[in-house]
Design an enzyme around this catalytic site. Structure first.
Site, PDB file in Angstrom:
ATOM      1  N   SER A  62       0.792  -1.236   0.000  1.00 37.20           N
ATOM      2  CA  SER A  62       0.000   0.000   0.000  1.00 37.20           C
ATOM      3  C   SER A  62       0.821   1.281   0.000  1.00 37.20           C
ATOM      4  O   SER A  62       0.239   2.371  -0.042  1.00 37.20           O
ATOM      5  CB  SER A  62      -0.951   0.012   1.200  1.00 37.20           C
ATOM      6  N   LYS A  65      -0.119   3.716  -2.656  1.00 38.18           N
ATOM      7  CA  LYS A  65      -1.153   4.742  -2.530  1.00 38.18           C
ATOM      8  C   LYS A  65      -0.570   6.150  -2.397  1.00 38.18           C
ATOM      9  O   LYS A  65      -1.288   7.134  -2.561  1.00 38.18           O
ATOM     10  CB  LYS A  65      -2.069   4.426  -1.350  1.00 38.18           C
ATOM     11  N   SER A 117      -5.956   3.103   4.558  1.00 37.55           N
ATOM     12  CA  SER A 117      -5.391   2.279   3.486  1.00 37.55           C
ATOM     13  C   SER A 117      -6.488   1.504   2.754  1.00 37.55           C
ATOM     14  O   SER A 117      -6.315   0.326   2.419  1.00 37.55           O
ATOM     15  CB  SER A 117      -4.325   1.318   4.039  1.00 37.55           C
TER      16      SER A 117
END
EC number: 3.4.16.4
Length: 384
Positions: A62, A65, A117
């Site tokens: 993640s 992101k 997340s």
């Protein structure tokens, strides 16, 4: 006898100085971490303080992101509504719980993605920006290339494990450094928690908590983004700021989720113990003259947006640093106070490592003999 005693003493001291005693990690020695790959950089210049397998290609999870988030901030109207698609709503690991057909504003979705997340939020932002995940991945890869991320390739906006989706600690540090230069991004990732509000249904909310456990625990913590999948292991891009020094740490593939935070604390401590700042230039005392056309004055001054300091790593000499003005010689009125006019370029060993904007004083448009002369002879001024 005294002569030989002095000689023996000097020899004993020399022998003692030549012995290199082992130094424990955290006291100047190498940090001992569980992560398979890691890097520590100084944030203002991007210079590397320490690294371990920093160019090994791995799943970034993640931390991906960060790219989705900074692109959203740069390309989207944050107040625009997004209608959640089924593909986004049913994406694996989407704790916000935005259902198909529900409407949520871009900034709310962005906050939810970076704090909790949420993988579905990343998909929704990607669809809104590019129409599809695959089209958005092309935008991500284009941005990565511009940032010099040479060992990175994205295929999705959230970091779920996929063939061909990879990065390195070094590349993720470049991305983190770039993203943290955006004040809106910094403001989001430093939040410990936030309530996320829906547009429709209007009574729906979610209390999002930042997945970065170092916030509120580690002194000076500034963010940034966690990551975890079974394939990627524990991943973390994080930063902290103390006494004028800002450090960014990226680590990849720790055995457990908690190990990434323990490792990060060690790496941040190491970074702060190996960097000190040396003041180079004062914002208040620095003025650089530029000539003005179409103005009530023939010249004005520009000044740095902030003080400039040199980060000195491992006791190095500041003589390796230099400053250069990259400022036009002639500008045109009107200029509002604080308008960016060129940069001061900070170089280390001749390589540009930082640019600090130069800002203008206010200049009103109009006529003056001096300004007319500047316009008439601007070709000659630019040759000087």
């Amino acid at each position: 006898m005294k002569f030989w005693h002095k000689i023996a003493t000097l020899l004993l001291v020399a022998c003692m100085l030549s012995v290199q005693l082992p130094v424990a990690a955290g006291e100047g020695g190498e940090p001992e971490i569980t992560a398979q790959s890691a890097i520590i950089i100084e944030a203002s210049t991007g210079r590397v303080i320490w690294e371990k397998n920093a160019d090994a290609r791995m799943y970034p999870a993640s931390m991906t992101k960060m790219m989705t988030g900074i692109l959203a901030l740069e390309q989207m109207n944050l107040r625009s509504p997004i209608v959640m698609s089924p593909a986004a709503a049913y994406t694996e690991s989407s704790p916000l719980g935005v259902l198909p057909g529900e409407t949520i504003r871009t900034d709310e979705l962005l906050n939810g993605m970076l704090l909790e997340s949420d993988n579905g939020a990343a998909v929704a932002l990607a669809e809104s920006m590019a129409g599809s995940v695959s089209s958005f991945a092309n935008i991500m890869n284009g941005k990565a290339e511009k940032l010099g991320m040479k060992d990175t390739h994205f295929v999705n906006p959230n970091g779920l494990t996929a063939e061909g989706h990879y990065s390195t600690a070094r590349d993720m540090a470049k991305l983190a450094r770039y993203a943290m230069q955006n004040q809106a991004f910094r403001d989001i990732v430093k939040q410990e928690q936030r309530t996320i509000y829906w547009t429709s249904p209007g009574n729906k909310t979610f209390r999002a908590h930042n997945t970065n456990k170092l916030l509120g625990k580690y002194e000076g913590m500034t963010g940034i983004k966690t990551g975890w999948t079974n394939a990627a292991g524990g991943c973390l891009a994080t930063g902290a700021q103390r006494n004028g020094v800002e450090i960014i740490v990226v680590l990849m593939k720790t055995p457990t989720p908690d190990d990434r935070f323990k490792d990060a604390e060690k790496l941040l401590d190491y970074g702060f113990s190996h960097v000190k700042m040396s003041k180079a230039l004062s914002k208040e005392r620095t003025r650089h003259r530029v000539w003005v056309t179409n103005g009530q004055e023939a010249s004005t001054h520009v000044y740095p947006a902030r003080d400039i300091a040199y980060p000195l790593i491992n006791g190095e000499d500041k003589s390796k640093y230099s400053l250069a003005y990259d400022v036009p010689k002639v500008v045109s009125a009107p200029l509002k106070a604080g308008t960016p006019v060129g940069n001061i370029v900070v170089r280390y060993n001749g390589e540009a490592v930082e640019q600090v904007p130069m800002l203008s004083e206010q200049v009103n448009s109009g006529f003056s003999i001096g300004s007319w002369l500047v316009q008439t002879f601007s070709w000659a001024i630019n040759l000087v």
